[in-house]
Design a protein around this motif. Structure first.
Motif: not given
Length: 95
Positions: A7-23
């Motif tokens: 198997s030969e796989v090329y992979m791209v991923s993007y992830q963004a995380t935002w703080s909504l409130f304190r926890n």
């Protein structure tokens, strides 16, 4: 392995995380894979889809997340194309 397909796989991923409130936090992402397999079945495929999740810190050392992902796979072998819904529930403990 000796009898395993290649198997030969090329992979791209993007992830963004935002703080909504304190926890709490929200995560949004997208992934894309382009791959080929050879051996028993020769296949060229593209797999892609969005992810969304929420997280919460339960204590200083324990946190949990719930993530939903939708993946769509298009293959040159029609019987290997699919769409997939995934839910991941994850708890983490930091030592």
């Amino acid at each position: 392995g000796i009898t395993a397909d290649l198997s030969e796989v090329y992979m791209v991923s993007y992830q963004a995380t935002w703080s909504l409130f304190r926890n709490g936090s929200a995560t949004f992402g997208f992934e894309y894979d382009h791959g080929t397999t050879s051996g028993g079945v020769v296949e060229v495929y593209d797999r892609y889809g969005p992810t969304v999740g929420i997280g919460y810190r339960l204590s200083d050392k324990l946190s949990g997340t719930v993530t939903y992902a939708y993946l769509q796979k298009g293959s040159d072998v029609p019987t290997l194309s699919y769409s997939q819904n995934r839910i991941l529930i994850d708890f983490r403990y930091d030592f």
